[in-house]
Design an enzyme around this catalytic site. Structure first.
Site, mmCIF file in Angstrom:
data_model
loop_
_atom_site.group_PDB
_atom_site.id
_atom_site.type_symbol
_atom_site.label_atom_id
_atom_site.label_comp_id
_atom_site.label_asym_id
_atom_site.label_seq_id
_atom_site.Cartn_x
_atom_site.Cartn_y
_atom_site.Cartn_z
ATOM 1 C CG ASP A 221 -0.511 -23.835 4.887
ATOM 2 O OD1 ASP A 221 -0.668 -24.070 3.675
ATOM 3 O OD2 ASP A 221 -1.438 -23.470 5.621
ATOM 4 N N GLY A 247 5.015 -28.430 3.890
ATOM 5 C CA GLY A 247 4.643 -29.829 3.692
ATOM 6 C C GLY A 247 3.258 -29.989 3.103
ATOM 7 C CG ASP A 248 0.755 -32.626 -0.088
ATOM 8 O OD1 ASP A 248 -0.311 -32.693 0.563
ATOM 9 O OD2 ASP A 248 0.842 -32.983 -1.267
ATOM 10 C CG PHE A 249 -2.741 -31.648 4.748
ATOM 11 C CD1 PHE A 249 -3.366 -32.031 3.590
ATOM 12 C CD2 PHE A 249 -3.160 -30.452 5.355
ATOM 13 C CE1 PHE A 249 -4.378 -31.276 3.012
ATOM 14 C CE2 PHE A 249 -4.158 -29.678 4.779
ATOM 15 C CZ PHE A 249 -4.776 -30.091 3.601
ATOM 16 C CG HIS A 267 -14.555 -26.689 6.755
ATOM 17 N ND1 HIS A 267 -15.377 -25.579 6.817
ATOM 18 C CD2 HIS A 267 -13.329 -26.214 6.391
ATOM 19 C CE1 HIS A 267 -14.695 -24.510 6.502
ATOM 20 N NE2 HIS A 267 -13.453 -24.861 6.247
HETATM 21 C C1 SAM Z 1 -9.224 -22.763 4.896
HETATM 22 S S1 SAM Z 1 -7.515 -22.478 4.982
HETATM 23 C C2 SAM Z 1 -7.292 -22.473 6.737
HETATM 24 C C3 SAM Z 1 -5.955 -21.942 7.154
HETATM 25 C C4 SAM Z 1 -5.752 -21.809 8.658
HETATM 26 N N1 SAM Z 1 -5.918 -23.064 9.355
HETATM 27 C C5 SAM Z 1 -6.694 -20.755 9.202
HETATM 28 O O1 SAM Z 1 -7.741 -21.122 9.698
HETATM 29 O O2 SAM Z 1 -6.386 -19.569 9.082
HETATM 30 C C6 SAM Z 1 -6.873 -24.000 4.446
HETATM 31 C C7 SAM Z 1 -5.375 -24.143 4.502
HETATM 32 O O3 SAM Z 1 -5.001 -25.445 4.030
HETATM 33 C C8 SAM Z 1 -3.782 -25.331 3.348
HETATM 34 N N2 SAM Z 1 -3.597 -26.504 2.478
HETATM 35 C C9 SAM Z 1 -4.331 -26.837 1.388
HETATM 36 N N3 SAM Z 1 -3.869 -27.976 0.841
HETATM 37 C C10 SAM Z 1 -2.810 -28.366 1.611
HETATM 38 C C11 SAM Z 1 -1.931 -29.494 1.558
HETATM 39 N N4 SAM Z 1 -2.052 -30.430 0.605
HETATM 40 N N5 SAM Z 1 -0.988 -29.608 2.524
HETATM 41 C C12 SAM Z 1 -0.861 -28.662 3.504
HETATM 42 N N6 SAM Z 1 -1.671 -27.581 3.602
HETATM 43 C C13 SAM Z 1 -2.647 -27.435 2.667
HETATM 44 C C14 SAM Z 1 -3.955 -24.031 2.581
HETATM 45 O O4 SAM Z 1 -2.742 -23.516 2.108
HETATM 46 C C15 SAM Z 1 -4.636 -23.154 3.628
HETATM 47 O O5 SAM Z 1 -3.694 -22.439 4.392
#
Ligand code: SAM
Length: 357
Positions: A221, A247-249, A267
């Site tokens: 994350d 990391g940045d996905f 989503h």
């Molecule tokens: C809707 S939340 C869901 C988190 C987790 N999967 C859960 O259900 O509890 C979206 C997640 O995507 C992460 N996120 C957003 N942009 C990101 C990126 N570029 N790279 C990695 N993670 C990212 C956010 O920090 C957040 O934790």
């Protein structure tokens, strides 16, 4: 022959039964939904459920304990009783008790939704709904219109630390509703290392690791989120078999896992960005890796599904969308995956399983 004047004849009881609920009442209910939402939020913020944990209490005592106006509090609880959240023990008794939904507002209860309720109708988030027209006119997230930046950049900004804490706690709270239902129906055995991409504070991954003691985990994350994940993993004494990676996905997804799980990630994004994440997952997995999404799969027809409202949340907040099974299938194919199956369960999210080709 003169034209007959148009006279609105009220429907008979039989006609009403055939046509469903009174249409005007239906409209009123829809228009006033935010009144219920605000009242649930206020009751949650005041900790009313916890105060009723040991049994019914008179509103006078609740008002004293919450330092609120007794009559105003009574009126709010009476309205919430109407909505089935809290109950007045006897008509006019001013004595209130928990109901089954209110029990899920208790802090510390298994499956508690308290933190989710503290996020969804919270003023920061709720305010964005006043700007829905902007999103409908432009197709863009209201959050960018109001705050001038995409939501995940905003949460990384120290200025919005408090909002980020509330959001992450809400995600964990919602996971507590989804994960037990998923674990009931979906078998994760055979996965050596499971990687949770954008795993938030780690509720999903740690719950799976607890059930499968042979499995190893990896959580990815953004930096401001991984701190919370490390803390949870340490508290649950899972540090020796669960790695946390910042990391940045959109750049890349780490290699070394047999399967990737993502809850409520695809989503959050439009098709172009979702595809980029999925392609990076495909690269990381190589061939024959498993991809497991936990997402609402909405129906193509008019059938009601909570996901159709969450879809508007996706429009307003991160700029994503909820998808149908065929939309997921198409995305997967473009990213180099083949959809295996969709596994519904007791929660509003389904397990959407695919294999990398
Ligand atoms: C809707 S939340 C869901 C988190 C987790 N999967 C859960 O259900 O509890 C979206 C997640 O995507 C992460 N996120 C957003 N942009 C990101 C990126 N570029 N790279 C990695 N993670 C990212 C956010 O920090 C957040 O934790």
């Amino acid at each position: 022959m003169s034209a007959q004047p148009h006279v609105a004849v009220p429907p008979t009881a039989q006609e009403q039964q055939q046509t469903g609920p009174n249409p005007q009442q239906q409209l009123l209910q829809a228009a006033m939904g935010y009144v219920v939402s605000s009242a649930v939020y206020t009751a949650t913020k005041l900790g009313i459920a916890d105060l009723l944990a040991d049994g019914p209490k008179p509103v006078a005592e609740l008002a004293k304990q919450t330092q609120t106006h007794e009559d105003a509090l009574y009126r709010m609880l009476r309205a919430l009783a109407c909505a089935g959240i809290f109950a007045e023990v006897e008509a006019g008794s001013r004595l209130f008790a928990l109901t089954p939904p209110a029990e899920f507002l208790l802090s510390g209860r298994e499956g508690s939704m308290r933190e989710f309720l503290l996020f969804f109708p919270d003023p920061f988030h709720f305010h964005l709904y006043a700007e829905m027209l902007y999103s409908i006119k432009t197709g863009k997230p209201a959050v960018e219109h109001v705050h001038g930046m995409p939501v995940f950049e905003l949460f990384a900004d120290p200025k919005y630390k408090e909002e980020s804490v509330v959001f992450n706690a809400a995600m964990t709270s919602f996971s507590a509703v989804v994960v037990p239902a998923v674990l009931e129906v979906y078998d994760f055995s055979g996965i050596g290392t499971l990687m949770d991409v954008a795993g938030g504070h780690g509720f999903v991954l740690t719950s799976i690791l607890k059930k499968y003691p042979e499995m190893r985990g990896k959580l990815v994350d953004l930096e401001h989120v991984t701190k919370g994940a490390r803390q949870r993993i340490a508290e649950l004494k899972l540090t020796d078999r669960c790695e946390v990676v910042t990391g940045d996905f959109f750049q890349s997804v780490p290699e070394g896992a047999d399967a990737i799980i993502m809850k409520h990630i695809i989503h959050d994004w439009d098709d172009e960005k979702a595809l980029l994440i999925l392609k990076n997952c495909r690269k990381a997995l190589g061939k024959n890796g498993k991809l497991i999404l936990l997402e609402a799969v909405i129906s193509e027809d008019n059938e009601p599904h909570p996901g159709k409202f969450v879809d508007l949340e996706m429009l307003i907040f991160p700029g994503g969308r909820e998808r149908t099974e065929s939309e997921y299938r198409k995305l997967f194919e473009e990213a180099g995956f083949k959809m295996n199956r969709v596994v519904p369960n007791k929660s509003p999210l389904s397990v959407v399983e695919a294999v990398s080709q």
